[in-house]
Design a protein around this motif. Sequence first.
Motif, PDB file in Angstrom:
ATOM      1  N   LEU A 326     -20.001 -98.246 -36.770  1.00  0.00           N
ATOM      2  CA  LEU A 326     -19.728 -96.832 -36.453  1.00  0.00           C
ATOM      3  C   LEU A 326     -18.914 -96.130 -37.546  1.00  0.00           C
ATOM      4  CD1 LEU A 326     -18.866 -97.284 -32.672  1.00  0.00           C
ATOM      5  CD2 LEU A 326     -20.644 -95.741 -33.549  1.00  0.00           C
ATOM      6  N   ARG A 327     -18.583 -96.834 -38.592  1.00  0.00           N
ATOM      7  CA  ARG A 327     -17.851 -96.312 -39.751  1.00  0.00           C
ATOM      8  C   ARG A 327     -16.386 -95.972 -39.499  1.00  0.00           C
ATOM      9  NH1 ARG A 327     -21.814 -95.933 -43.108  1.00  0.00           N
ATOM     10  NH2 ARG A 327     -23.818 -95.579 -42.153  1.00  0.00           N
ATOM     11  N   ASP A 328     -15.769 -96.646 -38.567  1.00  0.00           N
ATOM     12  CA  ASP A 328     -14.329 -96.493 -38.439  1.00  0.00           C
ATOM     13  C   ASP A 328     -13.676 -97.134 -39.653  1.00  0.00           C
ATOM     14  OD1 ASP A 328     -14.563 -95.240 -36.068  1.00  0.00           O
ATOM     15  OD2 ASP A 328     -13.714 -96.845 -34.836  1.00  0.00           O
ATOM     16  N   PRO A 329     -12.474 -96.679 -40.014  1.00  0.00           N
ATOM     17  CA  PRO A 329     -11.767 -97.370 -41.108  1.00  0.00           C
ATOM     18  C   PRO A 329     -11.501 -98.831 -40.736  1.00  0.00           C
ATOM     19  CG  PRO A 329     -10.404 -95.641 -40.113  1.00  0.00           C
ATOM     20  CD  PRO A 329     -11.746 -95.522 -39.512  1.00  0.00           C
ATOM     21  N   LYS A 418      -2.051-105.478 -32.903  1.00  0.00           N
ATOM     22  CA  LYS A 418      -1.528-105.133 -34.223  1.00  0.00           C
ATOM     23  C   LYS A 418      -2.582-104.469 -35.101  1.00  0.00           C
ATOM     24  CE  LYS A 418       0.799-109.173 -34.445  1.00  0.00           C
ATOM     25  NZ  LYS A 418       0.845-110.452 -35.148  1.00  0.00           N
ATOM     26  N   ILE A 419      -3.807-104.942 -34.995  1.00  0.00           N
ATOM     27  CA  ILE A 419      -4.782-104.441 -35.973  1.00  0.00           C
ATOM     28  C   ILE A 419      -5.583-103.226 -35.513  1.00  0.00           C
ATOM     29  CG2 ILE A 419      -4.984-106.710 -37.062  1.00  0.00           C
ATOM     30  CD1 ILE A 419      -7.798-106.820 -35.940  1.00  0.00           C
ATOM     31  N   LEU A 420      -5.601-102.953 -34.220  1.00  0.00           N
ATOM     32  CA  LEU A 420      -6.365-101.782 -33.790  1.00  0.00           C
ATOM     33  C   LEU A 420      -5.487-100.536 -33.879  1.00  0.00           C
ATOM     34  CD1 LEU A 420      -8.266-103.377 -30.824  1.00  0.00           C
ATOM     35  CD2 LEU A 420      -9.312-102.408 -32.869  1.00  0.00           C
ATOM     36  N   PHE A 421      -5.585 -99.863 -35.000  1.00  0.00           N
ATOM     37  CA  PHE A 421      -4.739 -98.699 -35.226  1.00  0.00           C
ATOM     38  C   PHE A 421      -5.524 -97.436 -34.875  1.00  0.00           C
ATOM     39  CE2 PHE A 421      -6.874-100.242 -38.953  1.00  0.00           C
ATOM     40  CZ  PHE A 421      -7.596 -99.146 -39.375  1.00  0.00           C
ATOM     41  N   PRO A 422      -4.802 -96.341 -34.619  1.00  0.00           N
ATOM     42  CA  PRO A 422      -5.515 -95.103 -34.295  1.00  0.00           C
ATOM     43  C   PRO A 422      -6.331 -94.614 -35.487  1.00  0.00           C
ATOM     44  CG  PRO A 422      -3.165 -94.703 -34.541  1.00  0.00           C
ATOM     45  CD  PRO A 422      -3.353 -96.182 -34.609  1.00  0.00           C
ATOM     46  N   ILE A 487      -2.954 -88.240 -46.288  1.00  0.00           N
ATOM     47  CA  ILE A 487      -3.316 -89.660 -46.148  1.00  0.00           C
ATOM     48  C   ILE A 487      -2.123 -90.457 -45.624  1.00  0.00           C
ATOM     49  CG2 ILE A 487      -4.035 -91.755 -47.369  1.00  0.00           C
ATOM     50  CD1 ILE A 487      -5.560 -89.951 -49.343  1.00  0.00           C
ATOM     51  N   LEU A 488      -0.965 -90.233 -46.240  1.00  0.00           N
ATOM     52  CA  LEU A 488       0.227 -90.986 -45.839  1.00  0.00           C
ATOM     53  C   LEU A 488       0.590 -90.711 -44.385  1.00  0.00           C
ATOM     54  CD1 LEU A 488       2.422 -90.622 -49.051  1.00  0.00           C
ATOM     55  CD2 LEU A 488       1.191 -92.657 -48.267  1.00  0.00           C
ATOM     56  N   LYS A 489       0.409 -89.473 -43.961  1.00  0.00           N
ATOM     57  CA  LYS A 489       0.736 -89.127 -42.573  1.00  0.00           C
ATOM     58  C   LYS A 489      -0.409 -89.442 -41.606  1.00  0.00           C
ATOM     59  CE  LYS A 489       4.292 -85.829 -43.785  1.00  0.00           C
ATOM     60  NZ  LYS A 489       4.446 -84.464 -44.359  1.00  0.00           N
ATOM     61  N   LYS A 490      -1.426 -90.097 -42.136  1.00  0.00           N
ATOM     62  CA  LYS A 490      -2.571 -90.540 -41.339  1.00  0.00           C
ATOM     63  C   LYS A 490      -3.301 -89.401 -40.623  1.00  0.00           C
ATOM     64  CE  LYS A 490      -0.878 -95.219 -40.940  1.00  0.00           C
ATOM     65  NZ  LYS A 490      -0.870 -96.481 -40.232  1.00  0.00           N
ATOM     66  N   LYS A 491      -3.275 -88.224 -41.260  1.00  0.00           N
ATOM     67  CA  LYS A 491      -4.061 -87.130 -40.695  1.00  0.00           C
ATOM     68  C   LYS A 491      -5.509 -87.234 -41.166  1.00  0.00           C
ATOM     69  CE  LYS A 491      -0.280 -83.908 -40.156  1.00  0.00           C
ATOM     70  NZ  LYS A 491       0.597 -83.099 -41.022  1.00  0.00           N
ATOM     71  N   VAL A 492      -5.674 -87.836 -42.320  1.00  0.00           N
ATOM     72  CA  VAL A 492      -7.014 -88.133 -42.814  1.00  0.00           C
ATOM     73  C   VAL A 492      -6.991 -89.572 -43.311  1.00  0.00           C
ATOM     74  CG1 VAL A 492      -7.466 -85.749 -43.547  1.00  0.00           C
ATOM     75  CG2 VAL A 492      -6.562 -87.412 -45.197  1.00  0.00           C
ATOM     76  N   CYS A 493      -8.186 -90.071 -43.542  1.00  0.00           N
ATOM     77  CA  CYS A 493      -8.276 -91.456 -43.981  1.00  0.00           C
ATOM     78  C   CYS A 493      -8.208 -91.551 -45.496  1.00  0.00           C
ATOM     79  CB  CYS A 493      -9.591 -91.999 -43.451  1.00  0.00           C
ATOM     80  SG  CYS A 493      -9.749 -93.719 -43.703  1.00  0.00           S
TER      81      CYS A 493
END
Length: 686
Positions: A326-329, A418-422, A487-493
């Motif tokens: 599904l192309r999630d990061p 731990k690994i499933l991040f938003p 990117i750092l604030k995780k608003k985009v990948c």
Amino acid sequence: PAMASGTALIYDDEMTSYKLLWDDPECDIEVPERLLSSYEQLKHYHLVERCIHVPVREGTEEEIMLVHSSEYLEVVKSTQTMNEEELRRVSENYDAVYFHPNTYRCAKLAVGATLQLVDSVMSGKVCNGMALVRPPGHHSQRNAANGFCVFNNVAIAAQYAKRRYGLQRILIVDWDVHHGQGIQYVFEEDPSVLYYSWHRYEHQQFWPLLRESDYDAVGQGKGKGFNLNVPWNKVGMGNSDYLAAFFHVLLPVAFEFVPELILVSSGYDSGIGDPEGQMTATPECFAHLTHFLMQLANGRVCAVLEGGYHLKSLSESVCMTVKTLLRDPLPQISGEMAPCLSAVESIQNVRAAHKPYWKCLMYEEATPLHNLSTKSQQMMEAELIQTSTHPTAKQVVGTTNSDEAIKTDRFLESHMKKILFPVPPVKTASAIVSKVDAHLLPISVQVEMEMNAQELKTLVSAFDAELVKEEKALLSLQNVLAVLDKILKKKVCNGIAESSVASVSTTFALKHCFDFGLQRVLCIVVGDMDLELDLDDGKILLMNICQKQQTEKTNSKYHISLNWKEDAGRNNFFCAVLGFILPVAYSYQPDLMIIVIGPNRSLGVNAISLLTCLLQGLAESRILVVIQDTEIKLVQSVAKALSGVSTPDFGAYAPAFQENFLEIKRLRDQLQQEWKMLRCSVKDWI
Ligand code: Q9C
Ligand code: ZN
């Protein structure tokens, strides 16, 4: 080229309607709950609703006979009406197989589900997908059921795709922990189907105990070179061993093969906790394997379930596969990134055995280790135990008992948290101000600078007082920082930014990263550019791919310069990316990547885009691309790579210039102590 979008998921409850009816310790792990728990977990992560549901159907007799004999088909058909006694007797004719009155119906559905998946992908209805099926298929043969398998779903699918869509090159990747000997037999002489399998082998002591599962079974007749076996001679293989096999065996060959479709014999008994496999790969490993395959065949990947007997490990790994389709990061891969000696030995052997057939291996030394004596193996093993933290056979033996299975359950429970991040709501940010209109880029957000001009000036002047005076430089910095900040604030990948002063911008960006608290940033500079950086503390790993010989500089752990000759239009970049850049990057485990494209670059647009695609397995896919001289084609291609809407297309494969190849080999020899994923031969081991 742009590809279709969407991921198909094929599942039907009915395939849980058969089970083992009598006591048989050999077969009692193959249970209906394998499908139920996988599907439940997919629902739990809300993955089912994100996929396109495709219904199952029965495979027809004609389709089944693409691989199996009519006599065998009749035998399987006849089991529908048998009583338990008769079922037992038929089952005994085969190795590790049980029949139930519903087996035939389910086996037809498993074939049909697989073909539905192939049709969905080939028609462009979806880009990729997964079929959750029972019974599995890869052990079954023309005239025989074997190892829980009745009809060879994946082999039938390959024959079907050749016939129906006229495909000339299909890649089958079998990451199940058992050798899919059934698939090997069907395509042994067929150069149009490349079969890759790794499997627990233990020098032929592990089921199915076949001589022909070893690395020297390369195919026959016209099919020579199109059968790749990676035998694992020890249990306990894990994430780094699997990745090493991909980097050094499967991927170089697969990029050279240029498949039109990929079928995955997607067994998860190669994952941690599995009673059959006794391996240690964690679920996110399958995300990375899937991601790499998605860079081939224009993203047409069909994953079809085979084995997998630890329910929790199986279902989490299935979820990782689907999430990646599904192309999630991607989640960061866990564990120390260093393949074990036994794995490297197997990898070296397959590479040597295939040297005659693949240009990517043509400069390989022809030194298969053949039969390392037991004694020298034990000696090497003793050294391994002293020098590596890799789990040894002893540590993982005994995972068959239920205590161990429960331990794995608990481990996975906390591991997955731990690994499933938003997932960021938007994938790609861009700050492109000149020449390229935003609407020419794929779905992305054009960033707006949130920092006001005064704030920026204050920030910049603290860093470089001269710079504040230059309007253009300031704008550049603003671009780069705006994207980086998102990117750092995780608003985009990930993101792309234009900068007329790429070198200054990058230095500034790196500083900003460390202020933010990052530990390791991988910085890849393509072209000529001098960055004044302090590289001693390991917080930056700088890789410079440049044309000019930097004689005065010698490579050190954190500063690697790769002299790369102009390769206009040629695709010999594969050997550098797969054999060097990716292994180093995975060994380093960055939490952010910055790719800087400067002047005088020796890499073409496609090579840069491919690099961008492949690196997305690292740092939870966080990549910032800084481009100095905006070229519309380059910006568009990189933006597409970042947003995942297409993969770069290369023409026919050309071998690496010997010079370029020797450069990679030299660097690999020099740096493999530091960056252990570079290892693909056991010489100079300790
Ligand atoms: N004592 C699949 O994973 N085990 N099949 C036999 C012999 C059979 C595995 C043990 C394992 C079959 C699809
Ligand atoms: Zn298996």
